[in-house]
Design a protein around this motif. Structure first.
Motif, PDB file in Angstrom:
ATOM      1  N   THR A 149      82.772  77.354  41.346  1.00  0.00           N
ATOM      2  CA  THR A 149      82.064  76.511  40.389  1.00  0.00           C
ATOM      3  C   THR A 149      81.058  75.646  41.135  1.00  0.00           C
ATOM      4  O   THR A 149      81.414  74.970  42.099  1.00  0.00           O
ATOM      5  CB  THR A 149      83.065  75.626  39.613  1.00  0.00           C
ATOM      6  N   CYS A 150      79.816  75.659  40.664  1.00  0.00           N
ATOM      7  CA  CYS A 150      78.748  74.900  41.316  1.00  0.00           C
ATOM      8  C   CYS A 150      78.891  73.406  41.016  1.00  0.00           C
ATOM      9  O   CYS A 150      79.597  73.019  40.079  1.00  0.00           O
ATOM     10  CB  CYS A 150      77.382  75.411  40.869  1.00  0.00           C
ATOM     11  N   PRO A 151      78.230  72.548  41.795  1.00  0.00           N
ATOM     12  CA  PRO A 151      78.328  71.098  41.589  1.00  0.00           C
ATOM     13  C   PRO A 151      77.909  70.648  40.192  1.00  0.00           C
ATOM     14  O   PRO A 151      78.525  69.748  39.618  1.00  0.00           O
ATOM     15  CB  PRO A 151      77.395  70.512  42.657  1.00  0.00           C
ATOM     16  N   ASP A 152      76.867  71.269  39.617  1.00  0.00           N
ATOM     17  CA  ASP A 152      76.425  70.886  38.277  1.00  0.00           C
ATOM     18  C   ASP A 152      77.505  71.160  37.230  1.00  0.00           C
ATOM     19  O   ASP A 152      77.773  70.319  36.364  1.00  0.00           O
ATOM     20  CB  ASP A 152      75.139  71.626  37.895  1.00  0.00           C
ATOM     21  N   CYS A 153      78.126  72.316  37.307  1.00  0.00           N
ATOM     22  CA  CYS A 153      79.186  72.652  36.348  1.00  0.00           C
ATOM     23  C   CYS A 153      80.414  71.772  36.558  1.00  0.00           C
ATOM     24  O   CYS A 153      81.069  71.379  35.588  1.00  0.00           O
ATOM     25  CB  CYS A 153      79.552  74.131  36.444  1.00  0.00           C
ATOM     26  N   LEU A 154      80.732  71.461  37.824  1.00  0.00           N
ATOM     27  CA  LEU A 154      81.853  70.553  38.097  1.00  0.00           C
ATOM     28  C   LEU A 154      81.590  69.184  37.486  1.00  0.00           C
ATOM     29  O   LEU A 154      82.493  68.574  36.885  1.00  0.00           O
ATOM     30  CB  LEU A 154      82.080  70.415  39.605  1.00  0.00           C
ATOM     31  N   GLU A 155      80.361  68.710  37.613  1.00  0.00           N
ATOM     32  CA  GLU A 155      80.004  67.399  37.055  1.00  0.00           C
ATOM     33  C   GLU A 155      80.116  67.413  35.533  1.00  0.00           C
ATOM     34  O   GLU A 155      80.611  66.463  34.930  1.00  0.00           O
ATOM     35  CB  GLU A 155      78.586  67.023  37.476  1.00  0.00           C
ATOM     36  N   LYS A 156      79.679  68.505  34.903  1.00  0.00           N
ATOM     37  CA  LYS A 156      79.788  68.629  33.445  1.00  0.00           C
ATOM     38  C   LYS A 156      81.252  68.622  33.006  1.00  0.00           C
ATOM     39  O   LYS A 156      81.590  68.042  31.987  1.00  0.00           O
ATOM     40  CB  LYS A 156      79.092  69.895  32.967  1.00  0.00           C
ATOM     41  N   GLU A 157      82.119  69.286  33.778  1.00  0.00           N
ATOM     42  CA  GLU A 157      83.552  69.286  33.460  1.00  0.00           C
ATOM     43  C   GLU A 157      84.127  67.880  33.546  1.00  0.00           C
ATOM     44  O   GLU A 157      84.899  67.468  32.687  1.00  0.00           O
ATOM     45  CB  GLU A 157      84.312  70.213  34.420  1.00  0.00           C
ATOM     46  N   ILE A 158      83.747  67.140  34.577  1.00  0.00           N
ATOM     47  CA  ILE A 158      84.238  65.767  34.752  1.00  0.00           C
ATOM     48  C   ILE A 158      83.772  64.906  33.583  1.00  0.00           C
ATOM     49  O   ILE A 158      84.548  64.132  33.013  1.00  0.00           O
ATOM     50  CB  ILE A 158      83.775  65.180  36.109  1.00  0.00           C
ATOM     51  N   GLU A 159      82.498  65.048  33.201  1.00  0.00           N
ATOM     52  CA  GLU A 159      81.962  64.269  32.085  1.00  0.00           C
ATOM     53  C   GLU A 159      82.654  64.612  30.773  1.00  0.00           C
ATOM     54  O   GLU A 159      82.888  63.752  29.937  1.00  0.00           O
ATOM     55  CB  GLU A 159      80.441  64.489  31.955  1.00  0.00           C
ATOM     56  N   ALA A 160      82.993  65.902  30.588  1.00  0.00           N
ATOM     57  CA  ALA A 160      83.648  66.330  29.367  1.00  0.00           C
ATOM     58  C   ALA A 160      85.058  65.752  29.238  1.00  0.00           C
ATOM     59  O   ALA A 160      85.526  65.503  28.132  1.00  0.00           O
ATOM     60  CB  ALA A 160      83.711  67.860  29.311  1.00  0.00           C
ATOM     61  N   TYR A 161      85.713  65.537  30.361  1.00  0.00           N
ATOM     62  CA  TYR A 161      87.075  64.996  30.349  1.00  0.00           C
ATOM     63  C   TYR A 161      87.108  63.479  30.428  1.00  0.00           C
ATOM     64  O   TYR A 161      88.160  62.876  30.353  1.00  0.00           O
ATOM     65  CB  TYR A 161      87.903  65.587  31.499  1.00  0.00           C
ATOM     66  N   SER A 162      85.932  62.858  30.593  1.00  0.00           N
ATOM     67  CA  SER A 162      85.887  61.389  30.710  1.00  0.00           C
ATOM     68  C   SER A 162      85.837  60.729  29.362  1.00  0.00           C
ATOM     69  O   SER A 162      85.440  61.180  28.389  1.00  0.00           O
ATOM     70  CB  SER A 162      84.648  60.963  31.511  1.00  0.00           C
ATOM     71  N   LYS A 212      80.734  79.915  36.174  1.00  0.00           N
ATOM     72  CA  LYS A 212      80.505  79.287  34.870  1.00  0.00           C
ATOM     73  C   LYS A 212      79.077  79.517  34.376  1.00  0.00           C
ATOM     74  O   LYS A 212      78.872  79.982  33.279  1.00  0.00           O
ATOM     75  CB  LYS A 212      80.807  77.801  34.942  1.00  0.00           C
ATOM     76  N   CYS A 213      78.078  79.176  35.198  1.00  0.00           N
ATOM     77  CA  CYS A 213      76.681  79.260  34.749  1.00  0.00           C
ATOM     78  C   CYS A 213      75.921  80.436  35.356  1.00  0.00           C
ATOM     79  O   CYS A 213      74.810  80.735  34.948  1.00  0.00           O
ATOM     80  CB  CYS A 213      75.943  77.958  35.053  1.00  0.00           C
TER      81      CYS A 213
END
Length: 148
Positions: free
Chosen positions: A135-148, A98-99
């Protein structure tokens, strides 16, 4: 530790009869201190204030010299700019799709792969590399935030 690695690298350059310039030394120090895998452009920008007359081509040419001598590795992934890794230990890379982040991955179990290839199939290995994509942890966290 970083200072001794830089000193060792500078001695290697001297042994190869390569002149030590302040720019060369600064590029080496930047590479040794960096925990990332910078591009030539990133190194150029980081050192610009210290060396405003240094060109990006100078950085790139020095990096390729360091690759040729063997203490920097050039990493090419997809169609992106080459990244450079100052290393003195065998390790692998995890690459975020992703990044584009590149993270060092140490996995000593694979250090024996060259010996295993020789003993199992008689293959004389010159070198090896492994890359893990995901996918790195930062991108995973951004995905979770986007779906929250």
């Amino acid at each position: 530790m970083v200072h001794s690695i830089v000193t060792e690298s500078l001695n290697k350059l001297r042994n190869e009869k390569i002149r030590i310039t302040p720019q060369r030394e600064a590029i080496l120090e930047y590479m040794a201190e960096s925990d990332k895998h910078p591009t030539a452009e990133e190194i150029y920008r980081a050192l610009y204030d210290q060396f405003p007359n240094m060109s990006q081509a100078t950085v790139y040419n020095n990096l390729h010299l360091f690759v040729k001598i063997g203490f920097v590795k050039e990493l090419s992934y997809r169609d992106t700019s080459s990244r450079f890794d100052f290393t003195n230990t065998q390790h692998y890379h995890a690459i975020c799709e992703k990044c584009g982040a590149v993270v060092d991955l140490y996995y000593p179990v694979l250090d024996d792969i060259e010996m295993v290839a020789k003993s199992l199939i008689g293959f004389e290995v010159s070198h090896h590399k492994m890359e893990v994509y995901g996918t790195c942890p930062d991108c995973l966290e951004k995905e979770i935030e986007a779906y929250s």
